[in-house]
Design a protein around this motif. Structure first.
Motif, PDB file in Angstrom:
ATOM      1  N   LEU A 181       0.863  -1.182   0.000  1.00 54.49           N
ATOM      2  CA  LEU A 181       0.000   0.000   0.000  1.00 54.49           C
ATOM      3  C   LEU A 181       0.896   1.226   0.000  1.00 54.49           C
ATOM      4  N   ARG A 183       0.544   5.316   0.247  1.00 56.39           N
ATOM      5  CA  ARG A 183      -0.404   6.382   0.572  1.00 56.39           C
ATOM      6  C   ARG A 183       0.182   7.728   0.168  1.00 56.39           C
ATOM      7  N   ALA A 190      -0.301  11.042  -5.673  1.00 56.99           N
ATOM      8  CA  ALA A 190      -0.856   9.729  -6.030  1.00 56.99           C
ATOM      9  C   ALA A 190      -0.576   9.404  -7.496  1.00 56.99           C
ATOM     10  N   ARG A 200      -0.993  -0.388  -5.377  1.00 56.91           N
ATOM     11  CA  ARG A 200      -2.211   0.078  -4.709  1.00 56.91           C
ATOM     12  C   ARG A 200      -1.928   1.432  -4.081  1.00 56.91           C
ATOM     13  N   GLU A 202      -3.574   5.029  -2.262  1.00 60.69           N
ATOM     14  CA  GLU A 202      -4.678   5.738  -1.613  1.00 60.69           C
ATOM     15  C   GLU A 202      -4.233   7.162  -1.307  1.00 60.69           C
ATOM     16  N   LEU A 204      -4.434  10.079   1.443  1.00 67.11           N
ATOM     17  CA  LEU A 204      -4.715  10.279   2.871  1.00 67.11           C
ATOM     18  C   LEU A 204      -3.764  11.332   3.414  1.00 67.11           C
TER      19      LEU A 204
END
Length: 416
Positions: A181, A183, A190, A200, A202, A204
């Motif tokens: 992951l 972030r 991103a 992957r 995300e 945040l």
């Protein structure tokens, strides 16, 4: 389930703000759920151990990774901090590998520095690796460069060059690709992580506020002095965009009893003071210089809104603090502040051209200054958003649960 987690935190100490505070506050909450090992640099030892002596944290082990003495000496006053950071990451891997062989860990998480164009060699450990949140993919729109001085333009060129070189570093790409992951603090970052091959991604925010900070900011009084004051807080750097705030203040339709306060110091101070005089608002603008935290909060209590027209910022902690203190935030739709501020909690204006941004910020100032009920409503909603979305206790609870899911669902990592 209590896991054994290795945290990589180059910046980690209790007596500083910004990135050291991010990792410090995150770890302080994480130990409520998991066993935590933090690997950090040697020069954080004194501050960390002094704090832990006063307030021990059960379940926490801090490991100090040091480079050769001559390299530490070269980096005094952070003279070669980027080189030091890169070499430290290599040393941290070997120390982390030795620790993993002895313990072993369930998961490793890179927390600081919060930048995407530097590698974390701990991603090479045969366990799930979380990267970030990391930021730095944000850029000042080119149309705004014409307002920068020579120093500012050189800074932006070198920053772009540094990011470009970092993206070409094979170890940065390995870091991205080995993450289970990644972030990102903003959509801009991103997009860069996806290009680097992170499987992957995300978005945040890396920011948070402790319960103690939320309580303290919640006691900041609402100004009822009769004088309407806007406030900007931060280092006086070209990319902070305070020149846009001054131009907007001059262009806004504001009553005579309106002032603009600026707290902070930096290389742009003389240019900003000259601009205020040139715009004919020198008698209504006060430069307070760099103040301590208590004094800064006192100034916030005397103002009705925060003006933060930053041109590239992955975080924007001052915006979050203002929201927790029930102050609407006026900013640009860029970076971290553009994500924190909603139409219910402030006014984020488009960043298409400097002229458009100044006009829109001026309208926002006039709107907030002329409608006390609106700014009070925005302020209250801003505080509720800060509590619900940015309290460390809530953020870390979700992170601890994420650790559980990732550690249990990634048995194949050891074979990569």
């Amino acid at each position: 389930m209590s896991l054994k987690i290795l945290i990589s935190a180059y910046a980690y100490r209790p007596d500083k703000g910004s990135e050291p505070a991010i990792s410090w506050n995150l770890v302080r909450e994480l130990v409520k759920f998991h066993q935590i090992w933090v690997i950090t640099r040697e020069n954080n030892r004194e501050a960390v151990e002094s704090s832990l002596k006063e307030r021990p944290i059960n379940g926490l082990t801090v490991i100090y990774c040091r480079l050769p003495h001559w390299l530490e000496a070269l980096n005094r006053n952070q003279r070669i901090v980027q080189v030091h950071y890169y070499l430290w990451q290599i040393a941290a891997y070997f120390q982390g590998k030795h620790l993993h062989d002895a313990i072993p860990f369930d998961l490793v998480h890179h927390v600081t520095y919060v930048k995407y164009w530097g590698p974390s060699f701990l991603a090479l450990l045969p366990i799930p690796f979380i990267w970030g949140p990391v930021g730095g993919g944000e850029s000042a729109p080119k149309s705004f460069w014409r307002d920068f001085g020579k120093r500012g333009k050189i800074y932006e060129i070198l920053r772009d060059l540094g990011r470009s070189l970092g993206e070409r570093d094979p170890f940065v790409r390995i870091t991205a690709r080995r993450s289970v992951l990644a972030r990102a603090t903003t959509e801009d970052t991103a997009a860069r992580l996806r290009v680097l091959g992170a499987p992957r991604v995300e978005v945040l925010s890396q920011l948070g506020l402790s319960d103690l900070e939320l309580d303290r900011l919640g006691r900041c009084p609402v100004s009822d002095s009769g004088t309407i004051r806007f406030l900007s807080i931060g280092r006086l750097l070209h990319w902070k965009g305070f020149h846009l705030g001054l131009r907007a203040f001059a262009a806004a339709d504001l009553p005579e009893n309106t002032e603009y306060w600026i707290v902070g110091d930096g290389p742009e101070r003389d240019r900003l003071a000259a601009l205020a005089t040139e715009l004919g608002i020198g008698d209504r603008v006060t430069f307070w210089g760099a103040l301590g935290r208590d004094e800064t909060l006192d100034k916030l209590g005397d103002c009705v809104a925060l003006v933060h027209p930053s041109l590239h910022e992955s975080g924007g902690l001052v915006c979050l603090e203002a929201m927790a203190a029930r102050r609407p935030v006026l900013c640009l739709q860029l970076g971290g502040p553009g994500l924190q501020v909603t139409p219910e909690t402030g006014i984020a204006v488009p960043a298409e051209t400097p002229e458009r941004a100044v006009t829109d910020l001026a309208e926002a100032m006039s709107c907030v200054a002329g409608d006390r009920a609106l700014r009070l409503q925005m302020g209250e909603t801003a505080r509720q958003r800060a509590i619900a979305e940015f309290s460390w206790s809530a953020k870390v609870r979700a992170l601890a649960q994420l650790y559980d899911r990732l550690a249990l669902s990634q048995p194949e990592v050891a074979n990569r």
